[in-house]
Every structure is written in C-alpha cells, then in structure tokens.
Design a protein around this motif. Sequence first.
Motif, PDB file in Angstrom:
ATOM      1  N   ALA A  40       7.598  -6.024  12.610  1.00  0.00           N
ATOM      2  CA  ALA A  40       6.265  -5.148  12.142  1.00  0.00           C
ATOM      3  C   ALA A  40       5.078  -5.264  13.198  1.00  0.00           C
ATOM      4  CB  ALA A  40       6.346  -7.185  11.654  1.00  0.00           C
ATOM      5  N   GLY A  41       4.558  -3.769  12.342  1.00  0.00           N
ATOM      6  CA  GLY A  41       3.429  -3.847  14.135  1.00  0.00           C
ATOM      7  C   GLY A  41       2.520  -3.634  12.848  1.00  0.00           C
ATOM      8  N   ILE A  42       0.857  -3.409  13.660  1.00  0.00           N
ATOM      9  CA  ILE A  42      -0.373  -2.790  12.994  1.00  0.00           C
ATOM     10  C   ILE A  42      -0.572  -2.194  12.744  1.00  0.00           C
ATOM     11  CG2 ILE A  42      -2.576  -4.023  13.093  1.00  0.00           C
ATOM     12  CD1 ILE A  42      -2.018  -5.920  14.494  1.00  0.00           C
ATOM     13  N   TYR A  43      -0.752  -0.999  12.370  1.00  0.00           N
ATOM     14  CA  TYR A  43      -1.053   0.703  11.812  1.00  0.00           C
ATOM     15  C   TYR A  43      -2.649   0.817  12.805  1.00  0.00           C
ATOM     16  CZ  TYR A  43      -1.580   4.808  10.318  1.00  0.00           C
ATOM     17  OH  TYR A  43      -1.752   6.103  10.169  1.00  0.00           O
ATOM     18  N   ILE A  44      -2.903   1.519  12.903  1.00  0.00           N
ATOM     19  CA  ILE A  44      -3.993   1.502  14.244  1.00  0.00           C
ATOM     20  C   ILE A  44      -4.332   3.438  14.025  1.00  0.00           C
ATOM     21  CG2 ILE A  44      -3.665  -0.114  15.785  1.00  0.00           C
ATOM     22  CD1 ILE A  44      -2.561   2.526  17.569  1.00  0.00           C
ATOM     23  N   GLY A  45      -3.531   3.976  12.588  1.00  0.00           N
ATOM     24  CA  GLY A  45      -4.226   5.590  12.553  1.00  0.00           C
ATOM     25  C   GLY A  45      -3.363   6.145  13.569  1.00  0.00           C
ATOM     26  N   ASN A  46      -3.702   7.619  12.615  1.00  0.00           N
ATOM     27  CA  ASN A  46      -3.309   8.863  13.043  1.00  0.00           C
ATOM     28  C   ASN A  46      -1.779   8.634  13.347  1.00  0.00           C
ATOM     29  OD1 ASN A  46      -5.770  10.076  13.536  1.00  0.00           O
ATOM     30  ND2 ASN A  46      -5.705   8.983  15.324  1.00  0.00           N
ATOM     31  N   GLY A  47      -0.950   8.344  11.665  1.00  0.00           N
ATOM     32  CA  GLY A  47       0.566   8.027  12.154  1.00  0.00           C
ATOM     33  C   GLY A  47       0.572   6.646  13.468  1.00  0.00           C
ATOM     34  N   GLN A  48       0.393   5.887  13.913  1.00  0.00           N
ATOM     35  CA  GLN A  48       0.886   4.730  14.928  1.00  0.00           C
ATOM     36  C   GLN A  48       0.462   3.810  14.417  1.00  0.00           C
ATOM     37  OE1 GLN A  48      -1.035   6.576  18.093  1.00  0.00           O
ATOM     38  NE2 GLN A  48       0.352   7.933  19.036  1.00  0.00           N
ATOM     39  N   PHE A  49       0.905   3.504  15.410  1.00  0.00           N
ATOM     40  CA  PHE A  49       1.480   1.477  14.744  1.00  0.00           C
ATOM     41  C   PHE A  49       1.332   0.524  16.419  1.00  0.00           C
ATOM     42  CE2 PHE A  49       5.626   2.420  14.216  1.00  0.00           C
ATOM     43  CZ  PHE A  49       6.306   1.521  15.291  1.00  0.00           C
ATOM     44  N   ILE A  50       1.174  -0.041  16.175  1.00  0.00           N
ATOM     45  CA  ILE A  50       0.926  -0.965  17.654  1.00  0.00           C
ATOM     46  C   ILE A  50       1.965  -2.648  17.273  1.00  0.00           C
ATOM     47  CG2 ILE A  50      -1.458  -2.886  16.887  1.00  0.00           C
ATOM     48  CD1 ILE A  50      -1.199  -2.996  20.531  1.00  0.00           C
ATOM     49  N   HIS A  51       3.158  -2.749  18.464  1.00  0.00           N
ATOM     50  CA  HIS A  51       4.133  -3.308  18.283  1.00  0.00           C
ATOM     51  C   HIS A  51       4.463  -3.827  19.466  1.00  0.00           C
ATOM     52  CE1 HIS A  51       7.816  -0.884  19.253  1.00  0.00           C
ATOM     53  NE2 HIS A  51       6.577  -0.022  18.814  1.00  0.00           N
TER      54      HIS A  51
ATOM     55  N   THR B  89       0.639  -1.118  -0.190  1.00  0.00           N
ATOM     56  CA  THR B  89      -0.214   0.228  -0.196  1.00  0.00           C
ATOM     57  C   THR B  89       0.787   1.345  -0.197  1.00  0.00           C
ATOM     58  OG1 THR B  89      -0.314   0.239   2.371  1.00  0.00           O
ATOM     59  CG2 THR B  89      -1.508  -1.155   0.906  1.00  0.00           C
ATOM     60  N   SER B  90       0.746   2.743  -0.443  1.00  0.00           N
ATOM     61  CA  SER B  90       0.394   3.408  -1.056  1.00  0.00           C
ATOM     62  C   SER B  90       1.508   3.691   0.529  1.00  0.00           C
ATOM     63  CB  SER B  90       0.545   4.352  -1.876  1.00  0.00           C
ATOM     64  OG  SER B  90      -0.754   5.250  -1.676  1.00  0.00           O
ATOM     65  N   THR B  91       0.321   3.725   1.449  1.00  0.00           N
ATOM     66  CA  THR B  91       0.537   4.524   2.410  1.00  0.00           C
ATOM     67  C   THR B  91      -0.307   3.225   2.936  1.00  0.00           C
ATOM     68  OG1 THR B  91      -2.117   6.548   2.431  1.00  0.00           O
ATOM     69  CG2 THR B  91       0.051   6.988   2.089  1.00  0.00           C
ATOM     70  N   PRO B  92      -0.260   3.627   4.697  1.00  0.00           N
ATOM     71  CA  PRO B  92      -0.752   2.769   5.849  1.00  0.00           C
ATOM     72  C   PRO B  92      -2.737   2.909   5.447  1.00  0.00           C
ATOM     73  CG  PRO B  92       0.683   3.736   6.820  1.00  0.00           C
ATOM     74  CD  PRO B  92       0.862   3.652   5.491  1.00  0.00           C
TER      75      PRO B  92
ATOM     76  N   ALA C 258      11.340   5.766  11.493  1.00  0.00           N
ATOM     77  CA  ALA C 258      10.848   6.816  10.947  1.00  0.00           C
ATOM     78  C   ALA C 258      12.270   6.072   9.565  1.00  0.00           C
ATOM     79  CB  ALA C 258      11.002   7.998  10.855  1.00  0.00           C
ATOM     80  N   LEU C 259      13.364   5.844  10.107  1.00  0.00           N
ATOM     81  CA  LEU C 259      14.649   5.210   9.156  1.00  0.00           C
ATOM     82  C   LEU C 259      14.312   4.209   8.715  1.00  0.00           C
ATOM     83  CD1 LEU C 259      17.275   7.327  11.738  1.00  0.00           C
ATOM     84  CD2 LEU C 259      16.795   7.851   9.395  1.00  0.00           C
ATOM     85  N   ARG C 260      13.724   3.591   9.721  1.00  0.00           N
ATOM     86  CA  ARG C 260      13.874   1.771   9.566  1.00  0.00           C
ATOM     87  C   ARG C 260      12.333   1.479   8.568  1.00  0.00           C
ATOM     88  NH1 ARG C 260      16.969   3.466  13.681  1.00  0.00           N
ATOM     89  NH2 ARG C 260      18.350   1.962  14.417  1.00  0.00           N
ATOM     90  N   TYR C 261      11.832   2.645   8.612  1.00  0.00           N
ATOM     91  CA  TYR C 261      11.196   2.456   7.686  1.00  0.00           C
ATOM     92  C   TYR C 261      11.133   1.209   6.720  1.00  0.00           C
ATOM     93  CZ  TYR C 261       5.462   2.931   6.122  1.00  0.00           C
ATOM     94  OH  TYR C 261       4.477   2.278   5.660  1.00  0.00           O
ATOM     95  N   LEU C 262       9.895  -0.117   5.937  1.00  0.00           N
ATOM     96  CA  LEU C 262       9.825  -0.454   4.918  1.00  0.00           C
ATOM     97  C   LEU C 262       8.939   0.049   3.799  1.00  0.00           C
ATOM     98  CD1 LEU C 262      11.390  -3.723   5.832  1.00  0.00           C
ATOM     99  CD2 LEU C 262      13.305  -2.087   4.301  1.00  0.00           C
ATOM    100  N   GLY C 263       8.117  -0.013   4.910  1.00  0.00           N
ATOM    101  CA  GLY C 263       6.072   0.316   4.023  1.00  0.00           C
ATOM    102  C   GLY C 263       5.516  -0.567   4.551  1.00  0.00           C
ATOM    103  N   SER C 264       3.848  -0.619   3.874  1.00  0.00           N
ATOM    104  CA  SER C 264       2.678  -1.311   4.785  1.00  0.00           C
ATOM    105  C   SER C 264       2.678  -2.405   3.956  1.00  0.00           C
ATOM    106  CB  SER C 264       2.280  -0.322   5.014  1.00  0.00           C
ATOM    107  OG  SER C 264       1.695   0.712   3.842  1.00  0.00           O
ATOM    108  N   LYS C 265       2.424  -3.266   4.274  1.00  0.00           N
ATOM    109  CA  LYS C 265       1.548  -4.348   3.130  1.00  0.00           C
ATOM    110  C   LYS C 265      -0.616  -4.582   3.991  1.00  0.00           C
ATOM    111  CE  LYS C 265       5.187  -6.281   0.882  1.00  0.00           C
ATOM    112  NZ  LYS C 265       4.665  -7.024   0.021  1.00  0.00           N
ATOM    113  N   SER C 266      -1.283  -4.826   2.296  1.00  0.00           N
ATOM    114  CA  SER C 266      -2.617  -5.518   3.564  1.00  0.00           C
ATOM    115  C   SER C 266      -2.928  -7.111   3.625  1.00  0.00           C
ATOM    116  CB  SER C 266      -3.484  -4.344   2.428  1.00  0.00           C
ATOM    117  OG  SER C 266      -4.835  -5.240   3.127  1.00  0.00           O
ATOM    118  N   VAL C 267      -2.972  -7.206   4.175  1.00  0.00           N
ATOM    119  CA  VAL C 267      -3.103  -8.766   4.125  1.00  0.00           C
ATOM    120  C   VAL C 267      -4.825  -9.249   4.202  1.00  0.00           C
ATOM    121  CG1 VAL C 267      -0.940  -9.550   5.307  1.00  0.00           C
ATOM    122  CG2 VAL C 267      -2.618  -9.366   6.810  1.00  0.00           C
TER     123      VAL C 267
END
Length: 86
Positions: free
Chosen positions: A47-58, A27-30, A76-85
């Motif tokens: 990995a973590g799960i995106y919960i909205g507002n620029g935040q994720f739980i991990h 996905t281009s943006t999570p 931010a320095l280590r971010y690779l991207g997001s995917k939908s499963v």
Amino acid sequence: MYYVFKNGGGVTVPRTVATLYQSGKSTSTPNVGDIVFFDITGGPSHAGIYIGNGQFIHAGSSTGVTIASLSNSYWALRYLGSKSVL
C-alpha cells in the motif's frame, strides 16, 4: 501506514495491509491522502498514500521510501483500488 496516520493526524489504522484493505471506504478514484492498494503476493499486500497527479508514496524493503506513478506498468498491473480512512 500505521505510523504515518497515527503521528500525522492521530488516526489509528490497522497494522497490516490485508486488514487495512478491509477497512476504510472505497473510492472510485484516489484523492490526496487516500491509501492505494496493490496485489504483490496474492491479495492486498502492498500500500501507499496517494499524493496527487497520479503519484503515491510508499516504502519498499529494497528501495526505502519512494514516489511512484500509478501508471507505471509494474504498479498498474497490480493496482487493486483506493480507500479513504479519514
């Protein structure tokens, strides 16, 4: 990830972050519920799960389950991207 997706929605996902990164649709943006990936040790390794507002739980071995911001300098320095499963 495996536990959350299996028990939360009946979705079976690969058990390791590296194989999880190879599956799913980029996905281009999570979006809420997407998996966000990070390179900690040379390749997709956290990995973590995106919960909205620029935040994720991990979960981290030293921190347990926490909420973090994608804009945090460490992540931010280590971010690779997001995917939908789903």
